[in-house]
Scaffold this motif. Structure first.
Motif, PDB file in Angstrom:
ATOM      1  N   LYS A 142       0.902  -1.095   0.026  1.00  0.00           N
ATOM      2  CA  LYS A 142      -0.086   0.013   0.061  1.00  0.00           C
ATOM      3  C   LYS A 142       0.966   1.311  -0.012  1.00  0.00           C
ATOM      4  N   GLY A 143       1.937   1.189   0.740  1.00  0.00           N
ATOM      5  CA  GLY A 143       2.747   2.348   0.605  1.00  0.00           C
ATOM      6  C   GLY A 143       3.583   2.490  -0.570  1.00  0.00           C
ATOM      7  N   PHE A 144       4.056   1.617  -1.148  1.00  0.00           N
ATOM      8  CA  PHE A 144       4.678   1.690  -2.444  1.00  0.00           C
ATOM      9  C   PHE A 144       3.639   2.033  -3.597  1.00  0.00           C
ATOM     10  N   LEU A 145       2.368   1.869  -3.300  1.00  0.00           N
ATOM     11  CA  LEU A 145       1.394   2.176  -4.757  1.00  0.00           C
ATOM     12  C   LEU A 145       0.893   3.353  -4.311  1.00  0.00           C
ATOM     13  N   ALA A 146       0.788   3.826  -3.162  1.00  0.00           N
ATOM     14  CA  ALA A 146       0.739   5.504  -2.908  1.00  0.00           C
ATOM     15  C   ALA A 146       1.475   6.064  -3.071  1.00  0.00           C
ATOM     16  N   CYS A 147       2.912   5.736  -3.158  1.00  0.00           N
ATOM     17  CA  CYS A 147       3.989   6.473  -3.713  1.00  0.00           C
ATOM     18  C   CYS A 147       3.945   6.662  -4.999  1.00  0.00           C
ATOM     19  N   ASP A 148       3.812   5.605  -5.705  1.00  0.00           N
ATOM     20  CA  ASP A 148       3.630   5.635  -7.318  1.00  0.00           C
ATOM     21  C   ASP A 148       2.590   6.431  -7.938  1.00  0.00           C
TER      22      ASP A 148
END
Length: 203
Positions: A65-71
């Motif tokens: 979820k964190g990496f997806l939000a960053c992208d």
């Protein structure tokens, strides 16, 4: 007085143009990188060369979820920066002086918002890579790209802001007052008209 009087071996005018081109090109590259990373989360293959763990998402699924939000955030941020850079490039060549100044100021505002967001997101992402940053080609490329781009972007924003200051002083010189105090009867000048008037005043 503008913050910068020279941009390395260029004038501030040329430096602002080069800065806008730099921002446009690197923002497109950054957009592609985050888009490919996002595409891996969607499980799609784009036929790109794959280095070991280059876009591997399995090991970070516990924080997906964190990496997806960053992208997603960086995709939107890069789109805004691409638009701002394109606007400055167009403004410095085709727009009236007032609109060119506005384009430069909007670029600086967007860059001032972009840099802290990018800094926080990159720190978050690379905190998960840890020492692996220096083990894989993709991580090394991404980290060095971001590090160089971060500092050059700051200089680019200063250069474009200085160009806006120069244009404001040019208007003040021609009309004897600040741009915002000009009367409505004064037609906006294009950059070509500005150059012609300043050239004729020296003759």
């Amino acid at each position: 007085m503008a913050i910068l009087r020279k941009c390395m071996c260029w004038t501030v005018q040329d430096g602002a143009w080069v800065s806008a081109v730099w921002t446009l090109v690197t923002s497109i590259i950054s957009f592609i990188m985050f888009f490919v990373d996002l595409a891996d989360f969607a499980g799609k293959s784009w036929g790109l060369p794959q280095w070991p763990f280059a876009f591997d998402v399995d090991w970070r699924m516990h924080v997906w979820k964190g990496f997806l939000a960053c992208d997603i955030v960086m995709l939107v941020a890069n789109i805004l920066l691409i638009m701002a850079a394109a606007l400055v490039m167009h403004g410095l060549k085709k727009m009236t002086i007032d609109r060119a100044i506005l384009a430069c100021k909007w670029f600086c505002v967007i860059m001032a918002l972009y840099e802290p967001v990018e800094l926080g997101i990159v720190i978050y992402m690379f905190s998960w890579y840890g020492a692996n940053i220096w083990r894989f080609v993709w991580q090394v490329w991404w980290f060095m790209f971001w590090l160089i781009r971060f500092f050059v972007n700051i200089f680019a924003a200063l250069c474009i802001y200085s160009r806006a200051q120069e244009l404001m002083y040019d208007i003040a010189f021609m009309y004897g007052e600040e741009p915002e105090h000009r009367g409505p009867e004064m037609a906006p000048l294009t950059l070509e008209m500005k150059v012609n008037r300043m050239t004729s005043s020296k003759c």
